[in-house]
Write an enzyme that holds these catalytic residues in place. Structure first.
Site, PDB file in Angstrom:
ATOM      1  N   VAL A 123      38.991  52.568  39.914  1.00 21.86           N
ATOM      2  CA  VAL A 123      39.308  51.418  40.775  1.00 21.86           C
ATOM      3  C   VAL A 123      40.797  51.052  40.758  1.00 21.86           C
ATOM      4  CG1 VAL A 123      36.991  50.390  40.682  1.00 21.86           C
ATOM      5  CG2 VAL A 123      38.710  49.691  38.993  1.00 21.86           C
ATOM      6  N   ASN A 138      31.984  45.582  40.067  1.00 16.17           N
ATOM      7  CA  ASN A 138      31.467  45.360  38.716  1.00 16.17           C
ATOM      8  C   ASN A 138      32.337  45.994  37.631  1.00 16.17           C
ATOM      9  OD1 ASN A 138      29.079  45.022  36.667  1.00 16.17           O
ATOM     10  ND2 ASN A 138      29.624  47.191  36.623  1.00 16.17           N
ATOM     11  N   SER A 160      33.428  36.251  34.634  1.00 18.70           N
ATOM     12  CA  SER A 160      32.896  36.133  33.279  1.00 18.70           C
ATOM     13  C   SER A 160      32.934  34.677  32.854  1.00 18.70           C
ATOM     14  CB  SER A 160      33.741  36.951  32.304  1.00 18.70           C
ATOM     15  OG  SER A 160      33.346  36.668  30.973  1.00 18.70           O
ATOM     16  N   TYR A 163      41.692  39.487  28.876  1.00 23.18           N
ATOM     17  CA  TYR A 163      40.417  39.582  29.595  1.00 23.18           C
ATOM     18  C   TYR A 163      40.153  38.287  30.374  1.00 23.18           C
ATOM     19  CZ  TYR A 163      35.365  40.168  30.280  1.00 23.18           C
ATOM     20  OH  TYR A 163      34.114  40.276  30.831  1.00 23.18           O
ATOM     21  N   ALA A 164      40.290  37.145  29.679  1.00 22.69           N
ATOM     22  CA  ALA A 164      39.985  35.857  30.306  1.00 22.69           C
ATOM     23  C   ALA A 164      40.901  35.604  31.503  1.00 22.69           C
ATOM     24  CB  ALA A 164      40.111  34.741  29.280  1.00 22.69           C
ATOM     25  N   SER A 169      42.343  37.847  33.377  1.00 22.08           N
ATOM     26  CA  SER A 169      41.968  38.732  34.496  1.00 22.08           C
ATOM     27  C   SER A 169      40.742  38.192  35.226  1.00 22.08           C
ATOM     28  CB  SER A 169      41.715  40.155  33.995  1.00 22.08           C
ATOM     29  OG  SER A 169      40.501  40.235  33.255  1.00 22.08           O
ATOM     30  N   LYS A 170      39.781  37.662  34.466  1.00 22.91           N
ATOM     31  CA  LYS A 170      38.547  37.174  35.098  1.00 22.91           C
ATOM     32  C   LYS A 170      38.783  35.850  35.824  1.00 22.91           C
ATOM     33  CE  LYS A 170      35.771  40.552  34.016  1.00 22.91           C
ATOM     34  NZ  LYS A 170      35.166  41.409  35.030  1.00 22.91           N
ATOM     35  N   ILE A 194      25.593  39.323  27.423  1.00 23.20           N
ATOM     36  CA  ILE A 194      24.560  40.311  27.731  1.00 23.20           C
ATOM     37  C   ILE A 194      24.894  41.570  26.930  1.00 23.20           C
ATOM     38  CG2 ILE A 194      23.548  41.719  29.569  1.00 23.20           C
ATOM     39  CD1 ILE A 194      24.060  39.334  31.426  1.00 23.20           C
TER      40      ILE A 194
HETATM   41  P1  NAD Z   1      30.331  48.267  30.332  1.00 24.94           P
HETATM   42  O1  NAD Z   1      31.573  48.544  29.548  1.00 24.94           O
HETATM   43  O2  NAD Z   1      29.029  48.640  29.730  1.00 24.94           O
HETATM   44  O3  NAD Z   1      30.433  48.946  31.773  1.00 24.94           O
HETATM   45  C1  NAD Z   1      31.632  48.945  32.506  1.00 24.94           C
HETATM   46  C2  NAD Z   1      31.645  50.167  33.412  1.00 24.94           C
HETATM   47  O4  NAD Z   1      32.888  50.133  34.146  1.00 24.94           O
HETATM   48  C3  NAD Z   1      31.607  51.492  32.638  1.00 24.94           C
HETATM   49  O5  NAD Z   1      30.652  52.349  33.214  1.00 24.94           O
HETATM   50  C4  NAD Z   1      33.020  52.031  32.797  1.00 24.94           C
HETATM   51  O6  NAD Z   1      33.086  53.455  32.775  1.00 24.94           O
HETATM   52  C5  NAD Z   1      33.409  51.466  34.163  1.00 24.94           C
HETATM   53  N1  NAD Z   1      34.860  51.435  34.349  1.00 24.94           N
HETATM   54  C6  NAD Z   1      35.798  51.074  33.424  1.00 24.94           C
HETATM   55  N2  NAD Z   1      37.015  51.249  33.945  1.00 24.94           N
HETATM   56  C7  NAD Z   1      36.861  51.723  35.209  1.00 24.94           C
HETATM   57  C8  NAD Z   1      37.755  52.101  36.237  1.00 24.94           C
HETATM   58  N3  NAD Z   1      39.094  52.048  36.059  1.00 24.94           N
HETATM   59  N4  NAD Z   1      37.243  52.513  37.416  1.00 24.94           N
HETATM   60  C9  NAD Z   1      35.890  52.585  37.598  1.00 24.94           C
HETATM   61  N5  NAD Z   1      35.001  52.271  36.653  1.00 24.94           N
HETATM   62  C10 NAD Z   1      35.487  51.834  35.470  1.00 24.94           C
HETATM   63  O7  NAD Z   1      30.399  46.693  30.680  1.00 24.94           O
HETATM   64  P2  NAD Z   1      29.232  45.667  31.109  1.00 24.94           P
HETATM   65  O8  NAD Z   1      28.955  44.811  29.938  1.00 24.94           O
HETATM   66  O9  NAD Z   1      28.147  46.368  31.822  1.00 24.94           O
HETATM   67  O10 NAD Z   1      30.055  44.738  32.135  1.00 24.94           O
HETATM   68  C11 NAD Z   1      30.011  44.898  33.546  1.00 24.94           C
HETATM   69  C12 NAD Z   1      30.875  43.825  34.189  1.00 24.94           C
HETATM   70  O11 NAD Z   1      30.391  42.535  33.805  1.00 24.94           O
HETATM   71  C13 NAD Z   1      32.338  43.877  33.729  1.00 24.94           C
HETATM   72  O12 NAD Z   1      33.192  43.540  34.789  1.00 24.94           O
HETATM   73  C14 NAD Z   1      32.402  42.823  32.642  1.00 24.94           C
HETATM   74  O13 NAD Z   1      33.692  42.307  32.458  1.00 24.94           O
HETATM   75  C15 NAD Z   1      31.434  41.780  33.200  1.00 24.94           C
HETATM   76  N6  NAD Z   1      30.890  40.927  32.134  1.00 24.94           N
HETATM   77  C16 NAD Z   1      30.004  41.394  31.205  1.00 24.94           C
HETATM   78  C17 NAD Z   1      29.522  40.546  30.228  1.00 24.94           C
HETATM   79  C18 NAD Z   1      28.501  40.977  29.217  1.00 24.94           C
HETATM   80  O14 NAD Z   1      28.040  40.110  28.452  1.00 24.94           O
HETATM   81  N7  NAD Z   1      28.110  42.226  29.152  1.00 24.94           N
HETATM   82  C19 NAD Z   1      29.967  39.220  30.169  1.00 24.94           C
HETATM   83  C20 NAD Z   1      30.879  38.783  31.117  1.00 24.94           C
HETATM   84  C21 NAD Z   1      31.325  39.642  32.099  1.00 24.94           C
END
Ligand code: NAD
Length: 247
Positions: A65, A91, A143, A156-157, A159-160, A189
Protein backbone atom coordinates in the site's frame (compact mmCIF):
# COMPACT_ATOMS: atom_id res chain seq x y z
CA UNK A 1 -33.26 -7.83 8.20
CA UNK A 2 -30.98 -9.47 5.66
CA UNK A 3 -27.74 -7.84 4.58
CA UNK A 4 -27.53 -8.37 0.83
CA UNK A 5 -24.03 -7.86 -0.56
CA UNK A 6 -24.30 -10.49 -3.27
CA UNK A 7 -22.41 -9.62 -6.46
CA UNK A 8 -20.73 -6.50 -5.09
CA UNK A 9 -17.01 -6.00 -5.73
CA UNK A 10 -14.66 -5.29 -2.80
CA UNK A 11 -10.96 -4.67 -2.33
CA UNK A 12 -9.55 -5.50 1.11
CA UNK A 13 -5.95 -4.53 1.86
CA UNK A 14 -3.72 -6.39 4.31
CA UNK A 15 -6.00 -9.40 4.02
CA UNK A 16 -3.32 -12.08 4.24
CA UNK A 17 -3.92 -12.67 7.93
CA UNK A 18 -5.68 -11.36 11.03
CA UNK A 19 -8.69 -9.06 10.89
CA UNK A 20 -8.25 -8.40 7.16
CA UNK A 21 -8.44 -12.08 6.33
CA UNK A 22 -11.59 -12.45 8.42
CA UNK A 23 -13.13 -9.44 6.64
CA UNK A 24 -12.24 -10.90 3.23
CA UNK A 25 -13.62 -14.35 3.98
CA UNK A 26 -16.79 -12.94 5.56
CA UNK A 27 -17.49 -10.68 2.58
CA UNK A 28 -16.80 -13.57 0.17
CA UNK A 29 -19.19 -15.80 2.14
CA UNK A 30 -21.83 -13.09 1.63
CA UNK A 31 -21.37 -13.37 -2.15
CA UNK A 32 -19.03 -10.40 -2.57
CA UNK A 33 -16.40 -10.73 -5.31
CA UNK A 34 -13.49 -10.10 -2.99
CA UNK A 35 -10.14 -8.84 -4.21
CA UNK A 36 -7.52 -9.22 -1.51
CA UNK A 37 -4.09 -7.62 -1.34
CA UNK A 38 -1.12 -8.03 0.96
CA UNK A 39 2.68 -7.94 0.97
CA UNK A 40 2.94 -11.46 2.36
CA UNK A 41 2.88 -13.89 -0.59
CA UNK A 42 2.64 -17.08 1.42
CA UNK A 43 -0.39 -15.82 3.39
CA UNK A 44 -2.00 -14.73 0.13
CA UNK A 45 -1.45 -18.22 -1.34
CA UNK A 46 -3.01 -19.74 1.74
CA UNK A 47 -6.04 -17.48 1.37
CA UNK A 48 -6.25 -18.30 -2.35
CA UNK A 49 -6.56 -21.98 -1.41
CA UNK A 50 -9.37 -21.22 1.03
CA UNK A 51 -11.22 -19.26 -1.69
CA UNK A 52 -10.86 -22.18 -4.12
CA UNK A 53 -11.92 -24.78 -1.53
CA UNK A 54 -14.97 -22.76 -0.46
CA UNK A 55 -15.90 -21.72 -4.01
CA UNK A 56 -15.63 -18.01 -3.14
CA UNK A 57 -15.33 -15.46 -5.94
CA UNK A 58 -12.33 -13.17 -5.95
CA UNK A 59 -8.64 -12.76 -6.62
CA UNK A 60 -5.41 -12.12 -4.77
CA UNK A 61 -2.71 -9.57 -5.51
CA UNK A 62 0.71 -8.98 -4.02
CA UNK A 63 0.56 -5.22 -3.45
CA UNK A 64 2.29 -2.86 -1.07
CA UNK A 65 0.00 0.00 0.00
CA UNK A 66 3.05 2.31 0.07
CA UNK A 67 3.57 1.87 -3.69
CA UNK A 68 1.17 3.85 -5.87
CA UNK A 69 2.42 2.10 -9.03
CA UNK A 70 1.45 -1.33 -7.64
CA UNK A 71 -1.90 -0.05 -6.36
CA UNK A 72 -2.77 1.57 -9.71
CA UNK A 73 -2.00 -1.70 -11.51
CA UNK A 74 -4.32 -3.70 -9.22
CA UNK A 75 -7.12 -1.15 -9.47
CA UNK A 76 -6.80 -0.96 -13.27
CA UNK A 77 -6.93 -4.75 -13.52
CA UNK A 78 -9.97 -5.01 -11.23
CA UNK A 79 -11.81 -2.30 -13.16
CA UNK A 80 -11.02 -4.00 -16.49
CA UNK A 81 -12.07 -7.47 -15.30
CA UNK A 82 -14.99 -6.64 -13.00
CA UNK A 83 -16.11 -3.24 -14.25
CA UNK A 84 -16.60 -1.64 -10.83
CA UNK A 85 -15.41 -1.32 -7.23
CA UNK A 86 -18.20 -1.03 -4.67
CA UNK A 87 -16.29 -1.43 -1.43
CA UNK A 88 -12.75 -0.51 -0.39
CA UNK A 89 -11.54 -1.70 3.02
CA UNK A 90 -8.24 -0.05 3.97
CA UNK A 91 -7.23 -2.58 6.60
CA UNK A 92 -3.45 -2.98 6.06
CA UNK A 93 -1.53 -1.76 9.05
CA UNK A 94 1.53 -2.07 11.24
CA UNK A 95 2.08 -1.16 14.88
CA UNK A 96 5.60 -0.15 15.80
CA UNK A 97 6.30 1.45 19.13
CA UNK A 98 8.76 3.08 21.49
CA UNK A 99 8.68 6.12 23.73
CA UNK A 100 9.36 9.32 21.82
CA UNK A 101 12.97 9.53 23.03
CA UNK A 102 13.73 5.97 21.91
CA UNK A 103 11.46 5.74 18.87
CA UNK A 104 13.46 5.17 15.69
CA UNK A 105 12.74 7.60 12.86
CA UNK A 106 12.29 4.62 10.51
CA UNK A 107 9.60 3.16 12.79
CA UNK A 108 7.77 6.48 12.83
CA UNK A 109 7.95 6.60 9.01
CA UNK A 110 6.81 2.97 8.67
CA UNK A 111 3.69 3.60 10.77
CA UNK A 112 2.81 6.79 8.94
CA UNK A 113 3.61 5.37 5.49
CA UNK A 114 1.59 2.18 5.79
CA UNK A 115 -1.27 3.20 8.06
CA UNK A 116 -1.94 6.74 6.86
CA UNK A 117 -0.28 7.30 3.49
CA UNK A 118 -1.25 3.78 2.35
CA UNK A 119 -4.90 4.60 3.08
CA UNK A 120 -4.59 7.84 1.12
CA UNK A 121 -2.92 6.13 -1.88
CA UNK A 122 -5.57 3.39 -2.05
CA UNK A 123 -8.33 6.02 -1.96
CA UNK A 124 -6.54 8.12 -4.58
CA UNK A 125 -6.62 5.16 -6.98
CA UNK A 126 -10.17 3.95 -6.24
CA UNK A 127 -12.09 7.22 -5.79
CA UNK A 128 -12.19 8.12 -9.53
CA UNK A 129 -13.94 4.78 -10.23
CA UNK A 130 -16.43 5.27 -7.40
CA UNK A 131 -17.11 8.82 -8.61
CA UNK A 132 -17.92 7.48 -12.10
CA UNK A 133 -20.31 4.97 -10.51
CA UNK A 134 -21.78 7.67 -8.24
CA UNK A 135 -21.63 5.13 -5.41
CA UNK A 136 -19.15 3.42 -3.15
CA UNK A 137 -18.19 2.50 0.38
CA UNK A 138 -14.76 3.27 1.81
CA UNK A 139 -14.04 1.75 5.21
CA UNK A 140 -10.76 2.54 6.97
CA UNK A 141 -9.00 0.84 9.88
CA UNK A 142 -8.45 3.32 12.68
CA UNK A 143 -7.85 2.21 16.26
CA UNK A 144 -8.91 2.82 19.82
CA UNK A 145 -5.28 4.01 20.14
CA UNK A 146 -6.21 7.12 18.13
CA UNK A 147 -8.30 8.34 21.07
CA UNK A 148 -6.85 6.71 24.20
CA UNK A 149 -3.18 7.61 24.65
CA UNK A 150 -1.15 4.53 25.52
CA UNK A 151 2.46 4.40 26.65
CA UNK A 152 4.99 4.22 23.82
CA UNK A 153 2.46 4.34 20.98
CA UNK A 154 3.14 7.83 19.57
CA UNK A 155 3.85 6.63 16.00
CA UNK A 156 0.97 4.18 15.74
CA UNK A 157 -1.54 6.40 17.58
CA UNK A 158 -0.63 9.45 15.49
CA UNK A 159 -1.03 7.49 12.26
CA UNK A 160 -4.46 6.22 13.31
CA UNK A 161 -5.59 9.68 14.49
CA UNK A 162 -4.56 10.81 11.01
CA UNK A 163 -6.71 8.09 9.45
CA UNK A 164 -9.69 9.33 11.45
CA UNK A 165 -9.38 12.93 10.30
CA UNK A 166 -8.60 11.82 6.73
CA UNK A 167 -11.85 9.85 6.87
CA UNK A 168 -13.88 12.90 7.92
CA UNK A 169 -12.34 15.08 5.21
CA UNK A 170 -12.80 12.45 2.50
CA UNK A 171 -16.41 11.85 3.57
CA UNK A 172 -17.06 15.56 3.04
CA UNK A 173 -15.39 15.52 -0.38
CA UNK A 174 -17.26 12.44 -1.63
CA UNK A 175 -20.75 13.07 -0.24
CA UNK A 176 -22.02 14.59 -3.51
CA UNK A 177 -21.27 11.28 -5.29
CA UNK A 178 -23.12 9.24 -2.64
CA UNK A 179 -19.86 7.62 -1.56
CA UNK A 180 -19.66 7.00 2.18
CA UNK A 181 -16.39 6.96 4.13
CA UNK A 182 -16.20 5.54 7.64
CA UNK A 183 -13.71 4.07 10.12
CA UNK A 184 -13.71 1.01 12.31
CA UNK A 185 -11.74 1.31 15.53
CA UNK A 186 -10.87 -2.06 17.05
CA UNK A 187 -9.80 -2.13 20.68
CA UNK A 188 -8.08 -5.35 21.72
CA UNK A 189 -8.50 -8.20 19.28
CA UNK A 190 -5.83 -10.88 19.63
CA UNK A 191 -3.90 -11.25 16.35
CA UNK A 192 -0.31 -11.70 15.25
CA UNK A 193 0.01 -7.92 15.44
CA UNK A 194 -0.33 -7.79 19.22
CA UNK A 195 -0.05 -11.38 20.57
CA UNK A 196 -2.45 -10.44 23.40
CA UNK A 197 -3.55 -14.04 23.88
CA UNK A 198 0.06 -15.13 24.51
CA UNK A 199 0.74 -12.67 27.35
CA UNK A 200 1.11 -14.03 30.91
CA UNK A 201 -2.31 -14.55 32.51
CA UNK A 202 -1.91 -11.70 35.00
CA UNK A 203 -0.97 -9.24 32.28
CA UNK A 204 -3.94 -10.38 30.17
CA UNK A 205 -6.24 -9.85 33.15
CA UNK A 206 -4.90 -6.33 33.73
CA UNK A 207 -5.73 -5.45 30.13
CA UNK A 208 -9.13 -7.14 30.19
CA UNK A 209 -10.06 -5.25 33.38
CA UNK A 210 -9.81 -2.01 31.37
CA UNK A 211 -12.60 -3.17 29.04
CA UNK A 212 -16.29 -2.67 29.81
CA UNK A 213 -17.09 -6.14 28.47
CA UNK A 214 -14.02 -7.73 30.19
CA UNK A 215 -13.18 -10.04 27.28
CA UNK A 216 -11.14 -9.87 24.07
CA UNK A 217 -12.80 -8.92 20.82
CA UNK A 218 -12.98 -11.41 17.95
CA UNK A 219 -11.95 -10.84 14.38
CA UNK A 220 -15.49 -11.48 13.22
CA UNK A 221 -16.77 -8.68 15.51
CA UNK A 222 -15.01 -6.38 13.04
CA UNK A 223 -15.98 -8.36 9.93
CA UNK A 224 -19.69 -8.12 10.82
CA UNK A 225 -19.41 -4.33 11.21
CA UNK A 226 -17.76 -4.13 7.79
CA UNK A 227 -20.65 -6.07 6.24
CA UNK A 228 -23.11 -3.63 7.81
CA UNK A 229 -21.16 -0.54 6.69
CA UNK A 230 -20.89 -1.94 3.17
CA UNK A 231 -24.62 -2.68 3.00
CA UNK A 232 -27.66 -0.61 2.01
CA UNK A 233 -28.59 -0.40 5.70
CA UNK A 234 -25.65 1.96 6.28
CA UNK A 235 -26.35 4.24 3.31
CA UNK A 236 -26.89 7.34 5.50
CA UNK A 237 -23.82 6.83 7.70
CA UNK A 238 -20.69 8.69 6.70
CA UNK A 239 -17.69 10.39 8.31
CA UNK A 240 -18.06 8.31 11.47
CA UNK A 241 -15.63 6.36 13.64
CA UNK A 242 -17.22 3.20 15.00
CA UNK A 243 -15.56 1.51 17.98
CA UNK A 244 -15.37 -2.26 18.10
CA UNK A 245 -13.63 -2.16 21.41
CA UNK A 246 -15.76 -3.85 24.04
CA UNK A 247 -16.32 -0.43 25.61
P1 NAD B 1 -2.05 -8.06 11.42
O1 NAD B 1 -0.64 -7.62 11.65
O2 NAD B 1 -2.43 -9.42 11.86
O3 NAD B 1 -2.42 -7.91 9.88
C1 NAD B 1 -2.00 -6.80 9.12
C2 NAD B 1 -1.88 -7.23 7.67
O4 NAD B 1 -1.44 -6.07 6.92
C3 NAD B 1 -0.84 -8.33 7.45
O5 NAD B 1 -1.38 -9.34 6.63
C4 NAD B 1 0.31 -7.60 6.76
O6 NAD B 1 1.07 -8.43 5.89
C5 NAD B 1 -0.44 -6.51 6.00
N1 NAD B 1 0.44 -5.39 5.64
C6 NAD B 1 1.40 -4.82 6.43
N2 NAD B 1 2.04 -3.88 5.72
C7 NAD B 1 1.48 -3.85 4.48
C8 NAD B 1 1.72 -3.09 3.31
N3 NAD B 1 2.71 -2.16 3.27
N4 NAD B 1 0.94 -3.30 2.23
C9 NAD B 1 -0.05 -4.24 2.27
N5 NAD B 1 -0.30 -5.01 3.33
C10 NAD B 1 0.46 -4.80 4.43
O7 NAD B 1 -2.96 -6.93 12.12
P2 NAD B 1 -4.50 -6.98 12.61
O8 NAD B 1 -4.48 -7.06 14.09
O9 NAD B 1 -5.28 -7.94 11.80
O10 NAD B 1 -4.95 -5.48 12.27
C11 NAD B 1 -5.66 -5.12 11.09
C12 NAD B 1 -5.94 -3.63 11.12
O11 NAD B 1 -6.70 -3.31 12.29
C13 NAD B 1 -4.67 -2.77 11.21
O12 NAD B 1 -4.82 -1.59 10.46
C14 NAD B 1 -4.56 -2.46 12.68
O13 NAD B 1 -3.83 -1.29 12.94
C15 NAD B 1 -6.03 -2.32 13.06
N6 NAD B 1 -6.25 -2.55 14.49
C16 NAD B 1 -6.12 -3.79 15.06
C17 NAD B 1 -6.34 -3.95 16.41
C18 NAD B 1 -6.28 -5.28 17.09
O14 NAD B 1 -6.61 -5.35 18.29
N7 NAD B 1 -5.90 -6.35 16.43
C19 NAD B 1 -6.66 -2.84 17.21
C20 NAD B 1 -6.76 -1.59 16.61
C21 NAD B 1 -6.56 -1.46 15.25
Amino acid sequence: MHIDLNGKVAIVTGAGRGIGREIAVTLAREGVITVVTDINESNLNDLRQEFVQQGYQGSQYLCDVREFGQIAEVVRDVEQKLGRIDILVNNAGVAGGGTVDTLQEEVWDLNLDINLKGTFLMCKAVVPIMKKQKSGRIINAASFAAIVPSYGSAAYASSKAGVEQFTRVLAGELGPWDITVNCYSPGMIPTDMNHFAELPAQQQQRLLDTLTLRHWGKKDDVAHLICFLASDFAGYITGTMIDVSGG
